[in-house]
Motif scaffolding. Sequence first.
Motif, PDB file in Angstrom:
ATOM      1  N   ASP A 185       0.433  -1.378  -0.206  1.00  0.00           N
ATOM      2  CA  ASP A 185       0.081  -0.232   0.023  1.00  0.00           C
ATOM      3  C   ASP A 185       0.642   1.446  -0.294  1.00  0.00           C
ATOM      4  OD1 ASP A 185       1.577   0.258   3.154  1.00  0.00           O
ATOM      5  OD2 ASP A 185      -0.887  -0.217   3.529  1.00  0.00           O
ATOM      6  N   ASP A 186       2.299   1.613   0.378  1.00  0.00           N
ATOM      7  CA  ASP A 186       3.494   2.460   0.052  1.00  0.00           C
ATOM      8  C   ASP A 186       3.715   2.322  -0.811  1.00  0.00           C
ATOM      9  OD1 ASP A 186       4.143   0.227   0.689  1.00  0.00           O
ATOM     10  OD2 ASP A 186       5.787   1.149   2.539  1.00  0.00           O
ATOM     11  N   TRP A 198      12.702   7.784  -1.406  1.00  0.00           N
ATOM     12  CA  TRP A 198      12.948   8.203  -0.068  1.00  0.00           C
ATOM     13  C   TRP A 198      12.383   9.236   0.074  1.00  0.00           C
ATOM     14  CZ3 TRP A 198      15.972   5.050   2.466  1.00  0.00           C
ATOM     15  CH2 TRP A 198      17.273   4.568   1.721  1.00  0.00           C
ATOM     16  N   GLN A 199      11.757  10.286   0.810  1.00  0.00           N
ATOM     17  CA  GLN A 199      11.298  10.892   1.265  1.00  0.00           C
ATOM     18  C   GLN A 199      11.677  12.183   2.290  1.00  0.00           C
ATOM     19  OE1 GLN A 199       7.388  10.952   0.665  1.00  0.00           O
ATOM     20  NE2 GLN A 199       8.233   9.394  -0.522  1.00  0.00           N
ATOM     21  N   VAL A 225      15.660  -1.060   2.943  1.00  0.00           N
ATOM     22  CA  VAL A 225      14.609   0.023   3.309  1.00  0.00           C
ATOM     23  C   VAL A 225      13.229  -1.303   1.426  1.00  0.00           C
ATOM     24  CG1 VAL A 225      15.579   1.683   3.792  1.00  0.00           C
ATOM     25  CG2 VAL A 225      15.625   1.268   1.564  1.00  0.00           C
ATOM     26  N   GLY A 226      13.841  -2.047   1.796  1.00  0.00           N
ATOM     27  CA  GLY A 226      12.256  -3.036   0.330  1.00  0.00           C
ATOM     28  C   GLY A 226      12.402  -2.121  -1.184  1.00  0.00           C
ATOM     29  N   GLY A 227      14.367  -2.204  -0.976  1.00  0.00           N
ATOM     30  CA  GLY A 227      14.603  -2.441  -2.618  1.00  0.00           C
ATOM     31  C   GLY A 227      15.201  -2.905  -3.518  1.00  0.00           C
ATOM     32  N   SER A 228      15.261  -3.142  -4.839  1.00  0.00           N
ATOM     33  CA  SER A 228      16.413  -3.601  -4.888  1.00  0.00           C
ATOM     34  C   SER A 228      17.744  -3.428  -4.855  1.00  0.00           C
ATOM     35  CB  SER A 228      16.058  -3.797  -6.671  1.00  0.00           C
ATOM     36  OG  SER A 228      15.198  -3.852  -7.255  1.00  0.00           O
ATOM     37  N   TYR A 229      18.675  -3.824  -4.406  1.00  0.00           N
ATOM     38  CA  TYR A 229      20.044  -3.636  -4.641  1.00  0.00           C
ATOM     39  C   TYR A 229      20.827  -4.051  -5.907  1.00  0.00           C
ATOM     40  CZ  TYR A 229      19.961  -8.918  -3.156  1.00  0.00           C
ATOM     41  OH  TYR A 229      19.918 -10.151  -3.558  1.00  0.00           O
ATOM     42  N   SER A 230      22.806  -3.828  -5.083  1.00  0.00           N
ATOM     43  CA  SER A 230      23.519  -3.786  -6.021  1.00  0.00           C
ATOM     44  C   SER A 230      23.962  -4.972  -5.871  1.00  0.00           C
ATOM     45  CB  SER A 230      24.610  -3.216  -5.473  1.00  0.00           C
ATOM     46  OG  SER A 230      25.940  -3.711  -6.522  1.00  0.00           O
ATOM     47  N   VAL A 233       9.853   5.733   1.429  1.00  0.00           N
ATOM     48  CA  VAL A 233      10.812   5.077   2.612  1.00  0.00           C
ATOM     49  C   VAL A 233      11.049   6.172   3.046  1.00  0.00           C
ATOM     50  CG1 VAL A 233      13.088   4.773   3.387  1.00  0.00           C
ATOM     51  CG2 VAL A 233      12.089   3.639   1.024  1.00  0.00           C
ATOM     52  N   PRO A 234       9.548   6.717   4.742  1.00  0.00           N
ATOM     53  CA  PRO A 234       9.438   7.870   5.634  1.00  0.00           C
ATOM     54  C   PRO A 234      10.475   7.899   5.865  1.00  0.00           C
ATOM     55  CG  PRO A 234       8.110   5.763   5.762  1.00  0.00           C
ATOM     56  CD  PRO A 234       8.970   5.228   5.064  1.00  0.00           C
ATOM     57  N   ALA A 235      10.994   8.785   7.009  1.00  0.00           N
ATOM     58  CA  ALA A 235      12.020   9.753   7.542  1.00  0.00           C
ATOM     59  C   ALA A 235      12.057   8.336   8.674  1.00  0.00           C
ATOM     60  CB  ALA A 235      11.668  10.827   8.343  1.00  0.00           C
ATOM     61  N   GLY A 236      11.582   7.769   9.177  1.00  0.00           N
ATOM     62  CA  GLY A 236      11.833   6.551  10.494  1.00  0.00           C
ATOM     63  C   GLY A 236      12.019   5.709  10.073  1.00  0.00           C
ATOM     64  N   ARG A 237      12.287   4.876   8.759  1.00  0.00           N
ATOM     65  CA  ARG A 237      13.230   4.324   7.744  1.00  0.00           C
ATOM     66  C   ARG A 237      14.295   5.216   7.427  1.00  0.00           C
ATOM     67  NH1 ARG A 237       8.692   0.295   5.588  1.00  0.00           N
ATOM     68  NH2 ARG A 237       7.044  -0.366   7.568  1.00  0.00           N
ATOM     69  N   SER A 238      15.141   5.991   7.472  1.00  0.00           N
ATOM     70  CA  SER A 238      16.481   6.716   7.027  1.00  0.00           C
ATOM     71  C   SER A 238      17.050   6.690   7.725  1.00  0.00           C
ATOM     72  CB  SER A 238      15.661   7.431   6.228  1.00  0.00           C
ATOM     73  OG  SER A 238      15.115   7.564   5.013  1.00  0.00           O
ATOM     74  N   THR A 239      16.936   5.863   8.808  1.00  0.00           N
ATOM     75  CA  THR A 239      17.474   6.203  10.073  1.00  0.00           C
ATOM     76  C   THR A 239      18.853   4.875  10.287  1.00  0.00           C
ATOM     77  OG1 THR A 239      16.665   5.345  11.756  1.00  0.00           O
ATOM     78  CG2 THR A 239      16.139   7.520  11.405  1.00  0.00           C
TER      79      THR A 239
END
Length: 320
Positions: free
Chosen positions: A94-95, A126-127, A142-147, A219-225
């Motif tokens: 949903d995000d 990234w928000q 953070v739920g992304g495809s990675y290198s 990726v909200p601020a809380g998941r960027s820490t």
Amino acid sequence: MESTPRPAVSIVIPTHTEKRWPSIVRAVAAAKSQTYTPAEIVVVVDHNPELYRRARRDLSGVTVLENLYTQGVSGNRNTGAFHTSTSLIAFVDDDVSMGPEWLGNLIAPFSDPTVVGAGGGICPDWQTGEPRWMPEEFLWAVGGSYSGMPTTVSKIRNVWSAGMIVRRETFLAVGGFRVGFGKLGNQNRPEDTELCLRMSALGGGHWMYVPDAVIRHEVPAGRSTFGFFIRRCYAEGRGKVAMAGLLDGSESLGSERDYLRSLPRAVVRNLGAAARGKGVGHALKAGGVIAGVAAAGWGGVVETVAARRTPQRVTAEATR
């Protein structure tokens, strides 16, 4: 010569909190805008009566259901999937948001009858901006495809449920997502990987990765820490060990071992770039790799110890 009929597909969107309402609306709009028109869009609400009523009232042109199972994303997705009747079932979180060609690109591999599922590329949205210390190899946190992932359409062991599609027949044959194993509260277990392994094991089918079928994952601020990053890696370590316990033990972790073997190169590359004056960010990324591996490793140790203690507790209680 008659053309092969296009397979019908439904899109299932699980949700659980009103805090994501703008994201829910955006995800539904993106699902509706697909060039490959879905037969049905199903929004499933996870034990939240107020959100269920709001979705029923304000989301037009979609089916809105309540989770029929215990709380958790696995049962939420199963509720929507088991409701559908199409030969293919797509899942999006949903995000996320996606362009109009996403579904058509993701369906393409199913011309091969041995394909049981597919997933696409995931771009972190990234928000508050991407942290300087975030290693490209750890974007999965953070739920992304990675290198290191394929850059062309390729066979792959597993994909992610943030944007995946499954062959209905195989999905039903294995019973869908494992209810009780997944994401709930602080628990973050790889219910999508576990599903992929069970579906592949049934009849020797395989999964396809379609990098051009891109979704953008908030990726909200809380998941960027850095704190979230460490907690997420720790949870992943615990979750992968728990998954191995449910399946065939360490044999199911072959991809993880290959991935870990690639990480020393990432550390050396980033440290080398920092030494050549390309910025302190590379040194921070090298530190991020080391910290992420350490957190995941500790999580694996904790889960291993917990798993060994559980049978002992059960045995002790049974003898009372």
